[in-house]
Design a protein around this motif. Sequence first.
Motif, PDB file in Angstrom:
ATOM      1  N   PRO A 123      52.146  80.450 -20.846  1.00 33.70           N
ATOM      2  CA  PRO A 123      51.684  81.818 -20.582  1.00 33.70           C
ATOM      3  C   PRO A 123      51.666  82.135 -19.092  1.00 33.70           C
ATOM      4  N   TYR A 124      51.770  83.410 -18.781  1.00 31.16           N
ATOM      5  CA  TYR A 124      51.651  83.835 -17.391  1.00 31.16           C
ATOM      6  C   TYR A 124      50.199  83.670 -16.956  1.00 31.16           C
ATOM      7  N   MET A 173      56.984  86.358 -24.682  1.00 32.64           N
ATOM      8  CA  MET A 173      57.999  85.423 -24.203  1.00 32.64           C
ATOM      9  C   MET A 173      57.497  84.506 -23.096  1.00 32.64           C
ATOM     10  N   GLY A 174      56.233  84.611 -22.722  1.00 30.56           N
ATOM     11  CA  GLY A 174      55.687  83.739 -21.690  1.00 30.56           C
ATOM     12  C   GLY A 174      56.454  83.825 -20.384  1.00 30.56           C
ATOM     13  N   LEU A 175      56.535  82.691 -19.691  1.00 27.11           N
ATOM     14  CA  LEU A 175      57.229  82.662 -18.392  1.00 27.11           C
ATOM     15  C   LEU A 175      58.722  82.887 -18.524  1.00 27.11           C
ATOM     16  N   TYR A 179      61.091  84.604 -15.770  1.00 29.17           N
ATOM     17  CA  TYR A 179      62.214  83.858 -15.193  1.00 29.17           C
ATOM     18  C   TYR A 179      63.516  84.641 -15.316  1.00 29.17           C
ATOM     19  N   ASN A 180      63.763  85.195 -16.490  1.00 26.72           N
ATOM     20  CA  ASN A 180      65.005  85.931 -16.709  1.00 26.72           C
ATOM     21  C   ASN A 180      65.073  87.209 -15.877  1.00 26.72           C
ATOM     22  N   LEU A 181      63.986  87.956 -15.841  1.00 26.83           N
ATOM     23  CA  LEU A 181      63.965  89.189 -15.064  1.00 26.83           C
ATOM     24  C   LEU A 181      64.180  88.913 -13.580  1.00 26.83           C
ATOM     25  N   VAL A 182      63.532  87.884 -13.060  1.00 28.59           N
ATOM     26  CA  VAL A 182      63.688  87.545 -11.646  1.00 28.59           C
ATOM     27  C   VAL A 182      65.117  87.090 -11.354  1.00 28.59           C
ATOM     28  N   TYR A 183      65.694  86.299 -12.257  1.00 28.45           N
ATOM     29  CA  TYR A 183      67.073  85.844 -12.061  1.00 28.45           C
ATOM     30  C   TYR A 183      68.021  87.048 -12.028  1.00 28.45           C
ATOM     31  N   PHE A 184      67.857  87.962 -12.953  1.00 25.03           N
ATOM     32  CA  PHE A 184      68.690  89.160 -13.022  1.00 25.03           C
ATOM     33  C   PHE A 184      68.561  89.973 -11.735  1.00 25.03           C
ATOM     34  N   ALA A 185      67.322  90.180 -11.290  1.00 23.68           N
ATOM     35  CA  ALA A 185      67.074  90.999 -10.104  1.00 23.68           C
ATOM     36  C   ALA A 185      67.549  90.319  -8.823  1.00 23.68           C
ATOM     37  N   ASN A 239      62.341  92.004 -24.108  1.00 20.77           N
ATOM     38  CA  ASN A 239      62.865  92.102 -25.472  1.00 20.77           C
ATOM     39  C   ASN A 239      64.246  91.457 -25.580  1.00 20.77           C
ATOM     40  N   ILE A 240      65.097  91.661 -24.577  1.00 22.59           N
ATOM     41  CA  ILE A 240      66.423  91.038 -24.585  1.00 22.59           C
ATOM     42  C   ILE A 240      66.300  89.530 -24.375  1.00 22.59           C
ATOM     43  N   THR A 241      65.261  89.090 -23.669  1.00 25.25           N
ATOM     44  CA  THR A 241      64.976  87.657 -23.574  1.00 25.25           C
ATOM     45  C   THR A 241      64.720  87.086 -24.962  1.00 25.25           C
ATOM     46  N   ASP A 242      63.961  87.813 -25.766  1.00 27.55           N
ATOM     47  CA  ASP A 242      63.697  87.396 -27.148  1.00 27.55           C
ATOM     48  C   ASP A 242      64.996  87.330 -27.945  1.00 27.55           C
TER      49      ASP A 242
END
Length: 331
Positions: A123-124, A173-175, A179-185, A239-242
Motif C-alpha cells: 500500500p501507499y 493497485m498499491g505502489l 510506479y507505472n504513472l511515474v515511469y510513464f511521466a 485502471n490501465i495498470t489493472d
Amino acid sequence: FARMFVQVCLYFYCKCLWRCLKFVVRKLTGQCELQRICYNTKPGAARTMKIEASLKGSKSKRLQTSVNVHPDAIEKTIDDIMELKRINPDINPQLGVSLQACLLQIVGYRNLIAEVEKLRREPYDSENPQHEEMLLKLWKCLKPNSPLKARISKQWCEIGFQGDDPKTDFRGMGLLGLYNLVYFAEWDTEVAQQVLTDSLHPKYREVTKKELSHLSKAEWEKKKFDKAIGYSFAIVGINITDLAYNLLVSGALKTHFYNVAPEAPTLTHFQQTFCYLMHEFHKFWIDEDPLDIMEFNRVREKFYKRILRQLQNPEMALCPHFAASESLINM
C-alpha cells in the motif's frame, strides 16, 4: 456419468496416442521434441511457448519442474535436460543456447509476476519518504511549470486524482499504480503530458445530422462541447495498470514478452508495455467518442478484448520499438 466416462476414455486414449506418435517421430527423425521445436520454429514466442508446453506436458518430473527453477540454476537444468534426452552437447551446441534463452524467458515471466504482485500488494504509505518522493516526482514530470503549493491540495485533481490526497486512489493497485504513472511521466514525458493536456481541455466537435436525430437538446449540447476527452488521467492510469496486471497474470502477455525480451522479461518491460497501453487506450477512447465517463467500463472492456485478440498472434509485439536487438533475437 456416461459423458464423463467417455471424456475420461478419450483423454487417456489421446494421451497414449500422442505419446506413441512422439515416439515414432523421434525414431524416424532421430530428434526429440525439444530438438524439433528449436530447429524448426523461429525464435520468439512461437518457440518459447512450444518449449514451455513440451516441458510441462512431459512425463518426466525433472522436465516438468525445469520451468520453475531459479535463474541461477538454468545452466545446470539445461545439462540435466540434455543428459535425460541423451543429446550430445558437442554435436548440438546451438540447442543448449536456444533452450537456455527459452528457459530464461519462461522463468523470468514467472518471476516478473511475483515482482509485480509484490508491488501491487504494497500500500501507499504517506509516512514513507520514498513513496512521497515518487508522488512528488509524478507532479514535477507532468506539471514542471506549476509548483505544487501543498502536499494536501486540490491541485492533484489537475492531473486526474479524485481528491486532495492521491494516496487514497492507489488502494486498488498499491505502489504498482504509482510506479507505472511515474515511469510513464518520466520516460515518455512528451506523450504523457499530451495525454494529460487532452484530458483536461475542452474539445469542440462537430455533431453529425445522424447524431442530431438521435440526441435530445441536452445531449447534443453535451456532445458538442464535450468537456475533456472524458477521463481523469491518474485514475485511468491506475485502471490501465489493472488491465496490464490482468494481461500479465493470465499469461496473455507471454506472446509480447517472449518476442521483445531476448532473455528474462523485467519490470521495465512491464512498465514500457504500460506506456504503450496508455497511449493506445487514449487513441482508442478518442476513436470511440463516448458520450461521457459513464461509458468508461464499456470502452475499457472493448479495448481489453482488442489487445487480447492481438496477443493471440504468436508473432505479436505490442510495442516493437522496445524489441531486443536482432543479434539477441536470433539465438
